[in-house]
Write a protein that holds these residues in place. Structure first.
Motif, mmCIF file in Angstrom:
data_model
loop_
_atom_site.group_PDB
_atom_site.id
_atom_site.type_symbol
_atom_site.label_atom_id
_atom_site.label_comp_id
_atom_site.label_asym_id
_atom_site.label_seq_id
_atom_site.Cartn_x
_atom_site.Cartn_y
_atom_site.Cartn_z
ATOM 1 N N UNK A 25 -66.451 14.422 44.570
ATOM 2 C CA UNK A 25 -66.169 13.132 44.541
ATOM 3 C C UNK A 25 -65.130 12.632 43.902
ATOM 4 N N UNK A 26 -64.153 11.771 44.347
ATOM 5 C CA UNK A 26 -62.953 11.112 43.466
ATOM 6 C C UNK A 26 -63.612 10.315 42.381
ATOM 7 N N UNK A 27 -63.016 10.511 41.381
ATOM 8 C CA UNK A 27 -63.289 9.712 39.906
ATOM 9 C C UNK A 27 -62.071 8.836 39.637
ATOM 10 N N UNK A 28 -62.423 7.651 39.245
ATOM 11 C CA UNK A 28 -61.515 6.923 38.772
ATOM 12 C C UNK A 28 -61.816 6.352 37.158
ATOM 13 N N UNK A 29 -60.683 6.018 36.498
ATOM 14 C CA UNK A 29 -60.856 5.553 35.169
ATOM 15 C C UNK A 29 -59.666 4.810 34.919
ATOM 16 N N UNK A 30 -60.193 3.478 34.400
ATOM 17 C CA UNK A 30 -59.121 2.377 34.170
ATOM 18 C C UNK A 30 -58.991 2.157 32.674
ATOM 19 N N UNK A 31 -57.774 2.291 32.165
ATOM 20 C CA UNK A 31 -57.544 2.128 30.645
ATOM 21 C C UNK A 31 -56.633 1.115 30.498
ATOM 22 N N UNK A 32 -57.184 0.024 29.657
ATOM 23 C CA UNK A 32 -56.584 -1.280 29.241
ATOM 24 C C UNK A 32 -57.294 -1.775 28.048
ATOM 25 N N UNK A 33 -56.587 -2.899 27.318
ATOM 26 C CA UNK A 33 -57.235 -3.515 26.347
ATOM 27 C C UNK A 33 -58.730 -4.220 26.949
ATOM 28 N N UNK A 34 -59.591 -4.673 25.762
ATOM 29 C CA UNK A 34 -60.735 -5.239 26.138
ATOM 30 C C UNK A 34 -60.225 -6.823 26.132
ATOM 31 N N UNK A 35 -59.517 -7.177 27.143
ATOM 32 C CA UNK A 35 -58.921 -8.515 27.620
ATOM 33 C C UNK A 35 -58.914 -8.619 28.935
ATOM 34 N N UNK A 36 -58.864 -9.775 29.444
ATOM 35 C CA UNK A 36 -58.607 -9.883 31.064
ATOM 36 C C UNK A 36 -57.163 -9.428 31.398
ATOM 37 N N UNK A 37 -56.262 -10.348 31.372
ATOM 38 C CA UNK A 37 -54.961 -9.777 31.502
ATOM 39 C C UNK A 37 -54.483 -9.250 32.696
ATOM 40 N N UNK A 38 -53.822 -8.084 32.596
ATOM 41 C CA UNK A 38 -53.217 -7.201 33.706
ATOM 42 C C UNK A 38 -54.166 -6.259 34.077
ATOM 43 N N UNK B 18 -68.386 -8.585 26.973
ATOM 44 C CA UNK B 18 -67.402 -9.692 26.407
ATOM 45 C C UNK B 18 -66.088 -9.141 26.141
ATOM 46 N N UNK B 19 -65.179 -10.050 26.549
ATOM 47 C CA UNK B 19 -63.738 -9.914 26.335
ATOM 48 C C UNK B 19 -63.002 -10.630 25.142
ATOM 49 N N UNK B 20 -62.147 -10.182 24.698
ATOM 50 C CA UNK B 20 -61.594 -10.897 23.697
ATOM 51 C C UNK B 20 -60.841 -12.314 24.193
#
Length: 202
Positions: free
Chosen positions: A1-14, A199-201
């Motif tokens: 099964x394909x795995x996905x991981x998104x890395x980003x700040x704890x904000x909405x943004x991009x 909850x995001x910053x």
């Protein structure tokens, strides 16, 4: 099964448009939210030293709009022909132009320069809001050809970010855009994501 991981700040943004798209497509993904304190140690491990980064089966992919276009194609949100795809890309770029103008102003640290940027940033946002409002009105409630595309999802997610940093609803005087954002947020899988979103910053 394909795995996905998104890395980003704890904000909405991009990162948020990608979270919306993954959620829309019913993709289970690891949502790694990095604090500003953690970022310096993680930065050298990221392609180009930037986020967001989407890992698919451990391989890193960068550049937010490239990721969005990939997901747009994957979830049939990229139009039925090349001309429709071109219109969707143009709408997405217009939405991102608005984000860039306000974001650059918001994050500017030099008080004097920030003061000079303010008028131009808000004029650009007002201009683009008017143009996008006209576009949605002409296109049956969506940005392109009367149906949902990844540009609509991008717009809704970026509005989430802009509303957060400005402290008011940027669509308050644009009825069609507000309805579009509400439609995207009411999409079952996106609604499920928003209902449990941390909850995001901002």
């Amino acid at each position: 099964m394909t795995t996905y991981k998104l890395t980003y700040f704890n904000i909405t943004g991009l990162g948020e448009p990608i979270r919306y798209l993954l959620s829309y497509g019913g993709i289970k993904f690891e949502d790694q939210r990095v604090s500003f304190e953690e970022w310096p140690a993680l930065k050298p491990k990221m392609p180009l030293g930037q986020m967001p980064v989407l890992e698919i089966d451990g391989k890193q992919y960068n550049q937010s709009k490239a990721i969005m276009r990939f997901l747009g194609k994957k979830f049939n949100l990229y139009g039925s022909d090349d001309y429709e795809a071109l219109e969707i890309d143009a709408a997405a770029d217009s939405a991102d132009d608005m984000r860039q103008a306000i974001s650059s102003y918001h994050w500017e640290e030099d008080a004097e320069h920030k003061k000079k940027m303010k008028d131009g940033a808000f004029k650009k946002m007002a201009f683009l809001l008017d143009k996008l409002e006209e576009q949605v009105k002409k296109n049956g409630g969506y940005l392109v050809r009367g149906k949902l595309s990844w540009a609509d999802i991008l717009y809704a997610a970026l509005c989430d970010y802009l509303c957060n940093i400005l402290g008011y609803n940027v669509n308050k005087d644009h009825v069609e855009l507000k309805k579009l954002v509400d439609k995207v947020a009411a999409t079952p899988n996106i609604k499920a994501y928003l209902d449990k979103r941390p909850k995001t910053q901002m």
